[in-house]
Enzyme design. Structure first.
Site, PDB file in Angstrom:
ATOM      1  N   SER A 118       0.853  -1.194   0.000  1.00 31.89           N
ATOM      2  CA  SER A 118       0.000   0.000   0.000  1.00 31.89           C
ATOM      3  C   SER A 118       0.889   1.244   0.000  1.00 31.89           C
ATOM      4  O   SER A 118       2.030   1.197   0.481  1.00 31.89           O
ATOM      5  CB  SER A 118      -0.885   0.005   1.251  1.00 31.89           C
ATOM      6  N   TYR A 132      -1.060  -0.647  10.384  1.00 33.90           N
ATOM      7  CA  TYR A 132      -1.149  -1.013   8.968  1.00 33.90           C
ATOM      8  C   TYR A 132       0.025  -0.432   8.185  1.00 33.90           C
ATOM      9  O   TYR A 132       0.652  -1.127   7.376  1.00 33.90           O
ATOM     10  CB  TYR A 132      -2.476  -0.492   8.415  1.00 33.90           C
TER      11      TYR A 132
END
Length: 295
Positions: free
Chosen positions: A154, A167
């Site tokens: 990501s 995350y």
């Protein structure tokens, strides 16, 4: 007429970019993973779909047809990584492509408030499980000196502030896991790359704010993206799972044979910088504020 028939025959015999390959795609019961599995099948691969949601996974495999199978797995269980690779080889005789796409959303909290159990879980899902899958899949790829492994990370692993700290840290670690595996396995013909998507209209955003399972997949992300994305992303296009899938197809194909250890960012220039119009508007407002104070 003869020309038209010849063209149809050409279409029917067109070789896909992944003809004869076998792929395992984790986290493929919906969203980006399902799109990657679909793209692989369209290009001639046989695919194993895996995830925790049985009904959704079986439905994806049915839609993909006879070249797809589903196996349920919770990759937080160490044995599951070994088992899904073994099942792939049992069904299709080999494994050529591994896509580590399974993931969980981040916790939107301050670093000082981050629950360490949540942090451990993020690392287990985004780093430990992919590493275990790489280990098991590579053992089948090494004798053929060929294979493609793709980790889906990501832009949150490249830039802080786009997601929760658990995350973001885990995705940054995944990007470096790719590099470590690439310089090792690349010596034996196995390529390892990362795809780092920016905002993509999938159910993971709904999960981040509390929606569960299949309900999250039904939340319409695109209207929300259309409202807020222009403040951050220079490219006006809303990211869709198919955008990431097209990148995965390329990385898995022979056309990417010299691409190894790379992080391909698919984010509409989000990580490159702010939209020029936004920065320009801020500078104009600052100039006007200075002039108003007589500066």
């Amino acid at each position: 007429m003869g020309c038209r028939v010849g063209f149809r025959e050409q279409q029917q015999t067109r070789r896909g970019a992944l003809d004869g390959r076998v792929a395992l795609v984790t986290g493929s019961t919906s969203g980006i993973g399902a799109a990657i599995a679909r793209g692989f099948v369209r290009e001639g691969a046989r695919v194993v779909v895996t995830g925790r949601r049985v009904a959704e996974g079986e439905a994806v495999a049915r839609r993909l047809g006879p070249d797809a199978r589903f196996v349920a797995a919770d990759l937080l269980d160490d044995g599951a990584s070994r088992d899904v690779v073994a099942r792939t080889v049992e069904w299709f005789g080999r494994i050529d492509i591994l896509v580590n796409n399974a993931g969980t959303p981040g916790q939107a909290v301050s670093v000082t408030d981050l629950d360490l159990a949540d942090f451990d879980r993020a690392l287990a899902v985004h780093v430990r499980a992919p590493l275990a899958l790489i280990q098991h899949a590579a053992r089948h790829m090494l004798p053929r000196r060929s294979g493609s492994i793709i980790n889906v990370a990501s832009v949150s692993g490249l830039r802080a502030g786009f997601s929760g700290p658990d995350y973001s840290i885990a995705k940054a670690a995944m990007v470096h896991l790719t590099r470590c595996a690439a310089v090792d396995l690349g010596q034996s013909g196995i390529r390892v790359n990362t795809i780092s998507p920016g905002p993509v209209a999938t159910g993971i955003h709904a999960k981040a704010v509390g929606a569960a399972g299949a309900a999250a997949d039904e939340v319409p992300d695109e209207p929300l993206f259309a409202q807020f994305l222009p403040q951050f992303q220079p490219d006006p296009h809303i990211g869709r799972p198919a955008d990431v899938a097209a990148t995965a197809v390329f990385l898995a194909s022979a056309g990417a044979r010299l691409i190894n250890g790379e992080n391909i960012v698919v984010d509409g220039a989000l990580s490159a910088g702010r939209p020029w119009s936004v920065a320009e508007a801020e500078r104009t407002a600052m100039e006007q504020a200075v002039q108003a104070t007589g500066g």
